[in-house]
Design an enzyme around this catalytic site. Structure first.
Site, PDB file in Angstrom:
ATOM      1  CB  CYS A  54      -1.004  -0.063   1.136  1.00 36.60           C
ATOM      2  SG  CYS A  54      -2.414   0.999   0.827  1.00 36.60           S
ATOM      3  CG  HIS A  87      -3.130  -3.056   4.147  1.00 32.57           C
ATOM      4  ND1 HIS A  87      -2.220  -2.374   4.926  1.00 32.57           N
ATOM      5  CD2 HIS A  87      -3.740  -2.138   3.375  1.00 32.57           C
ATOM      6  CE1 HIS A  87      -2.284  -1.080   4.638  1.00 32.57           C
ATOM      7  NE2 HIS A  87      -3.198  -0.908   3.695  1.00 32.57           N
ATOM      8  CD  GLU A  99      -0.460  -5.350   6.465  1.00 31.97           C
ATOM      9  OE1 GLU A  99      -0.319  -5.903   5.361  1.00 31.97           O
ATOM     10  OE2 GLU A  99      -0.869  -4.169   6.579  1.00 31.97           O
TER      11      GLU A  99
END
Ligand code: GLN
Length: 198
Positions: A78, A172, A174
């Protein structure tokens, strides 16, 4: 292999956890001596304008730029994608990027915070390519230079690429607990770069 997570702002803890779950030593990077210890770097999402300003004030900006140029495996998610792009559209006045990845990226391309969304995408390079992707004020990639491989698209827009030792996603990974993209970075991109360097 030690993988660093640039720890100036953003989802630092989540990336450290994902990388540790992939079996590498993951450390936070806030100083030049941290940067010297690492073999690869993850630049998290957050706010690209803030991260670049903080990288300047922590004295890290030029050193990161040089290490990326010298071939250090780097994954930008990002804001991290924006920060490793050679060209950024929709940047604020004076906004700087580390560069290295020959793409043109548009900031906030999918809309503002309210336009954040999640969806299943197909990601080339991982087993069972379906991946739940979280987009938050996400950029997309409008131009890919030579040698840039597209790994995922959303409605025709490029949202993940690889070029040699660089990986970038506009979403994202994560945040979902699914570590396959971190594993791809560690097991494919970092290991290949280490073989070439050896
Ligand atoms: N829009 C942000 C920027 O320009 C990126 C958002 C994110 O990292 N989730 O940096």
């Amino acid at each position: 292999m030690i993988v660093g997570v640039l720890a100036l702002q953003g989802d630092v803890r989540e990336h450290i956890k994902s990388l540790s779950d992939c079996g590498v030593d993951a450390i936070t990077v806030k100083s030049l001596s941290d940067l010297e210890r690492i073999d690869a770097l993850v630049i998290p999402g957050g706010e690209s304008t803030t991260i670049s300003k903080l990288a300047r004030s922590f004295g890290l900006f030029d050193a990161i730029r040089q290490r990326i140029k010298a071939g250090m495996p780097t994954y930008g998610s990002c804001a991290g994608l924006i920060l490793i792009s050679e060209e950024v559209l929709g940047a604020i006045e004076g906004q700087e990027s580390f560069g290295g990845l020959d793409v043109t990226t548009r900031r906030n391309a999918f809309g503002r915070q309210v336009d954040s969304f999640e969806m299943d995408i197909e990601f080339k390079g991982i087993t069972d390519p379906k991946f739940r992707a979280v987009f938050i004020r996400a950029p997309w990639i409008e131009r890919c230079g030579e040698g840039v491989e597209v790994l995922a698209r959303v409605e025709g827009r490029v949202v993940a690429v690889r070029s040699n030792s660089l990986l970038a996603t506009s979403f994202h990974p994560e945040l979902t607990g699914d570590n396959r993209i971190h594993r791809y970075f560690v097991d494919v991109i970092c290991r290949e770069a280490m073989k070439v360097g050896a």
